[in-house]
Structures are given as C-alpha cells and as structure tokens.
Design a protein around this motif. Structure first.
Motif, mmCIF file in Angstrom:
data_model
loop_
_atom_site.group_PDB
_atom_site.id
_atom_site.type_symbol
_atom_site.label_atom_id
_atom_site.label_comp_id
_atom_site.label_asym_id
_atom_site.label_seq_id
_atom_site.Cartn_x
_atom_site.Cartn_y
_atom_site.Cartn_z
ATOM 1 N N LEU A 272 -2.599 -5.102 8.116
ATOM 2 C CA LEU A 272 -1.627 -4.019 8.308
ATOM 3 C C LEU A 272 -0.495 -4.373 9.270
ATOM 4 C CD1 LEU A 272 -3.989 -0.919 8.358
ATOM 5 C CD2 LEU A 272 -2.414 -1.630 6.548
ATOM 6 N N ASP A 273 -0.677 -5.412 10.079
ATOM 7 C CA ASP A 273 0.376 -5.852 10.996
ATOM 8 C C ASP A 273 1.300 -6.885 10.363
ATOM 9 O OD1 ASP A 273 -0.503 -4.234 13.128
ATOM 10 O OD2 ASP A 273 -2.037 -5.719 13.650
ATOM 11 N N GLY A 274 1.066 -7.229 9.088
ATOM 12 C CA GLY A 274 1.909 -8.191 8.395
ATOM 13 C C GLY A 274 1.503 -9.637 8.600
ATOM 14 N N ASN A 275 0.335 -9.863 9.201
ATOM 15 C CA ASN A 275 -0.159 -11.225 9.409
ATOM 16 C C ASN A 275 -0.929 -11.705 8.185
ATOM 17 O OD1 ASN A 275 0.618 -11.302 12.262
ATOM 18 N ND2 ASN A 275 -1.030 -9.821 12.531
ATOM 19 N N ASP B 229 0.843 -1.187 0.000
ATOM 20 C CA ASP B 229 0.000 0.000 0.000
ATOM 21 C C ASP B 229 0.886 1.247 0.000
ATOM 22 O OD1 ASP B 229 0.827 0.455 2.665
ATOM 23 O OD2 ASP B 229 -1.055 -0.259 3.523
ATOM 24 N N SER B 230 0.272 2.417 0.017
ATOM 25 C CA SER B 230 1.034 3.668 -0.073
ATOM 26 C C SER B 230 1.938 3.905 1.129
ATOM 27 C CB SER B 230 0.092 4.856 -0.263
ATOM 28 O OG SER B 230 -0.782 4.953 0.841
ATOM 29 N N ASP B 231 1.683 3.209 2.240
ATOM 30 C CA ASP B 231 2.530 3.336 3.426
ATOM 31 C C ASP B 231 3.627 2.282 3.484
ATOM 32 O OD1 ASP B 231 1.103 5.536 4.464
ATOM 33 O OD2 ASP B 231 -0.439 4.191 5.250
ATOM 34 N N GLY B 232 3.735 1.456 2.439
ATOM 35 C CA GLY B 232 4.781 0.442 2.379
ATOM 36 C C GLY B 232 4.444 -0.872 3.072
ATOM 37 N N HIS B 233 3.188 -1.066 3.461
ATOM 38 C CA HIS B 233 2.774 -2.320 4.089
ATOM 39 C C HIS B 233 2.496 -3.370 3.018
ATOM 40 C CE1 HIS B 233 1.357 0.657 7.174
ATOM 41 N NE2 HIS B 233 2.070 -0.166 7.922
ATOM 42 N N LEU B 234 3.054 -4.564 3.190
ATOM 43 C CA LEU B 234 2.757 -5.671 2.294
ATOM 44 C C LEU B 234 1.289 -6.033 2.451
ATOM 45 C CD1 LEU B 234 3.679 -7.917 0.342
ATOM 46 C CD2 LEU B 234 4.188 -9.301 2.368
ATOM 47 N N ARG B 235 0.547 -6.044 1.357
ATOM 48 C CA ARG B 235 -0.885 -6.347 1.423
ATOM 49 C C ARG B 235 -1.229 -7.660 0.734
ATOM 50 N NH1 ARG B 235 -4.064 -2.711 4.030
ATOM 51 N NH2 ARG B 235 -5.091 -4.716 4.212
ATOM 52 N N GLU B 236 -0.394 -8.059 -0.255
ATOM 53 C CA GLU B 236 -0.719 -9.268 -1.008
ATOM 54 C C GLU B 236 0.526 -9.824 -1.684
ATOM 55 O OE1 GLU B 236 -4.095 -10.635 -4.265
ATOM 56 O OE2 GLU B 236 -3.577 -8.530 -4.119
ATOM 57 N N LYS B 237 0.602 -11.156 -1.744
ATOM 58 C CA LYS B 237 1.610 -11.850 -2.538
ATOM 59 C C LYS B 237 0.857 -12.729 -3.520
ATOM 60 C CE LYS B 237 5.253 -12.475 0.927
ATOM 61 N NZ LYS B 237 5.986 -13.504 1.678
ATOM 62 N N ILE B 238 1.270 -12.675 -4.774
ATOM 63 C CA ILE B 238 0.656 -13.479 -5.813
ATOM 64 C C ILE B 238 1.761 -14.301 -6.462
ATOM 65 C CG2 ILE B 238 -0.686 -13.467 -7.943
ATOM 66 C CD1 ILE B 238 -1.484 -10.533 -7.133
ATOM 67 N N PHE B 239 1.573 -15.608 -6.500
ATOM 68 C CA PHE B 239 2.535 -16.507 -7.116
ATOM 69 C C PHE B 239 1.917 -17.074 -8.384
ATOM 70 C CE2 PHE B 239 3.337 -16.424 -2.596
ATOM 71 C CZ PHE B 239 4.699 -16.216 -2.543
ATOM 72 N N TYR B 240 2.723 -17.163 -9.458
ATOM 73 C CA TYR B 240 2.227 -17.606 -10.754
ATOM 74 C C TYR B 240 2.886 -18.910 -11.180
ATOM 75 C CZ TYR B 240 0.375 -12.895 -11.201
ATOM 76 O OH TYR B 240 -0.313 -11.728 -10.992
ATOM 77 N N TRP B 241 2.131 -19.688 -11.987
ATOM 78 C CA TRP B 241 2.716 -20.866 -12.623
ATOM 79 C C TRP B 241 3.745 -20.374 -13.648
ATOM 80 C CZ3 TRP B 241 1.779 -25.472 -10.548
ATOM 81 C CH2 TRP B 241 0.626 -25.641 -9.791
ATOM 82 N N LYS B 242 4.516 -21.280 -14.222
ATOM 83 C CA LYS B 242 5.594 -20.890 -15.140
ATOM 84 C C LYS B 242 5.125 -20.122 -16.367
ATOM 85 C CE LYS B 242 9.583 -23.492 -14.061
ATOM 86 N NZ LYS B 242 10.817 -23.989 -14.595
ATOM 87 N N ASP B 243 3.829 -20.184 -16.668
ATOM 88 C CA ASP B 243 3.336 -19.416 -17.812
ATOM 89 C C ASP B 243 3.301 -17.917 -17.514
ATOM 90 O OD1 ASP B 243 1.107 -19.069 -16.158
ATOM 91 O OD2 ASP B 243 -0.263 -20.161 -17.465
#
Length: 80
Positions: free
Chosen positions: A63-66, A37-51
């Motif tokens: 917002l706490d990184g959980n 987000d705009s404050d630098g908090h990680l909000r989402e991780k998306i992992f993709y197949w090799k395509d």
C-alpha cells in the motif's frame, strides 16, 4: 435464494479496483497491465511478451507503493 441470504448476512467488504493497459505498437496485444485497488493504489504490474498472452514479468506492490515481489517468466510462460 438461500445463497443471497448467506451473502447478505456474512458479506465482507471487497475492494474492486481497475486496470490500465498498454499495447504493443501497431497491434492489439497487451504489453503491460497496471492493477489498482479501489483506493487508487498500484497493487500489481504485469508485463507480457509480444504475443500479449504469456506473462514476461509480474511485480506486486504494498500500500505504500513499495515493490514486494518480482517474478520473471520465460516465453513459454513458465516461472524462471
């Protein structure tokens, strides 16, 4: 013209962040994306197949990184 008046009167604060990408070795296909987000908090991780198109897994964070959500997808992009 009317739209700009409505937008300026009823404007809501929008948090615009940024994305970081990892790529599969030797290619341009996206392997993973981390969204902040705009404050630098990680909000989402998306992992993709090799395509680099179909998602393999999504992880969402508070917002706490959980991690608050994890979803797996098959190679056709359908939720498992």
């Amino acid at each position: 013209m009317l739209l700009s008046a409505i937008v300026s009167e009823d404007a809501v604060s929008v948090s615009v962040g940024y994305d970081e990408f990892d790529y599969w070795e030797g290619g341009t296909a996206v392997r993973a994306c981390r969204r902040y987000d705009s404050d630098g908090h990680l909000r989402e991780k998306i992992f993709y197949w090799k395509d680099g198109v179909n998602r393999q897994q999504d992880e969402k964070y508070d917002l706490d990184g959980n991690m608050i959500e994890k979803v797996h997808y098959n190679t056709d992009g359908k939720m498992q």
